[in-house]
Design a protein around this motif. Structure first.
Motif: not given
Length: 360
Positions: A256-269
């Protein structure tokens, strides 16, 4: 104005607005399969406005009967349009066409044949038609909700929920009202209210399409000769971090990986990550981006002779797919064959390899 005059006025407004939307769709016809289904859906709504006209058409009465089959296909066509617009790789098969043909045929039989067989046949066909309309609209709304954050093209991400969501919601209202008032022919207040609602919805959607621009709404594919924007130092750094997450940490395997979670992992908007994947890596859909890594992961497992006994479902789940169906569809689109065929093909190549067959 009389009821009849109001009916004609609102039908004229609705058809005029539909022609505006149709012209935008036609200009984008070659850009995505969704546009073709959109054109067919708009034509079916225009046919509905003609087939449901309660007035006397005189010598043109045959047009009402000629338009009815296309009008009956409105909800199946809308369903296919919503699926194609939310899935760039959607190609309807015999199941989708079978469902559409069944609903259209049943609607025609309900209107012209079953009334002569008695009330039971008419009521049963009416109920099935209403249930199918609810199902089509419900599936479209479900897709709006589930895929709300998946699109990487900003204009299209704003346009799709507005178009698909509003049409599906209105279809729910009309289906409920039809269940209450029935399909009794003739000019009634509900008929005029329905046509007025269609006219208002069409005007609002026409305005939204012109405001967004059809090119953004349908996310024209960039020709292969067009160069992507040159990345600056910041986007180069983000791309390197994203590549590390995908190739080394294999975050695409997360359920269930979503783009919001991936952005949080990268610490980017989130918007910057969308822009990176869309404009610099060339993807229009976040799931398509993830599936590229997932399919390559699965291919390595399918090619491994030590994993020949591992079920394909296990390989799909390990690669990050939620179930076997989406994995099979994505794999076939990417590779042209099913995962089981790919495994047989690759293992057969290994068995035929001289390095494996040479005597020791």
């Amino acid at each position: 104005m009389t009821l009849a005059e109001l009916d004609i006025f609102f039908r004229g407004v609705a058809i005029g607005g539909l022609l505006v939307v149709l012209s935008a769709f036609v200009r984008e016809f070659r850009q995505t399969p969704a546009v073709g289904y959109g054109i067919a859906f708009i034509a079916s709504v225009i046919a509905y406005l003609a087939a449901s006209f309660p007035g006397d058409l005189g010598d043109l009465s045959f047009l009402r009967f000629a338009a009815f089959p296309l009008a009956a296909a409105a909800m199946p066509l809308f369903w296919m349009f919503s699926r194609a617009w939310y899935d760039d790789d959607f190609r309807p098969g015999w199941r989708e066409y079978g469902v559409a043909c069944f609903v259209v045929t049943l609607t025609i039989l309900h209107e012209f044949v079953f009334p002569g067989f008695g009330e039971l046949w008419s009521d049963a066909s009416f109920l099935i038609c209403q249930i199918s309309a609810f199902a089509f609209a419900g599936d479209a709304l479900r897709r709006v909700w589930v895929r709300r954050a998946d699109d990487l093209v900003e204009a299209r991400r704003r346009a799709r929920p507005i178009f698909v969501g509003s049409i599906a919601a209105y279809a729910f209202v009309v289906t409920i009202a039809d269940s209450i008032y029935g399909w009794t022919p003739g000019l009634r207040p509900w008929v005029v209210v329905n046509i007025a609602g269609i006219a208002l919805l069409v005007v609002l959607l026409s305005y939204e399409l012109l405001r967004i621009g059809e090119f953004g709404a349908f996310a024209r594919r960039r020709p292969t000769t067009d160069a992507a924007p040159a990345p600056d130092a910041d986007y180069t750094r983000l791309a390197a971090r994203l590549d590390q997450l995908m190739t080394q940490e294999r975050v695409y395997r997360e359920d269930g990986l979503v783009i919001a979670a991936l952005a949080q992992k990268m610490n980017v908007q989130e918007y910057r990550l969308r822009r990176l994947i869309n404009q610099h890596l060339g993807y229009r859909n976040f799931n398509a981006y993830l599936n590229g890594y997932r399919i390559e992961d699965a291919k390595r497992a399918l090619e491994d002779p030590d994993q020949r006994q591992v079920p394909i479902l296990t390989i799909a789940l390990d690669a990050g797919f939620s179930s076997l169906g989406p994995f099979n569809r994505a794999f076939k689109v990417a590779c042209g064959i099913t995962p089981s065929e790919y495994r047989r093909q690759e293992l057969r190549k290994l068995e035929a390899s001289p390095a494996l067959t040479a005597p020791q």
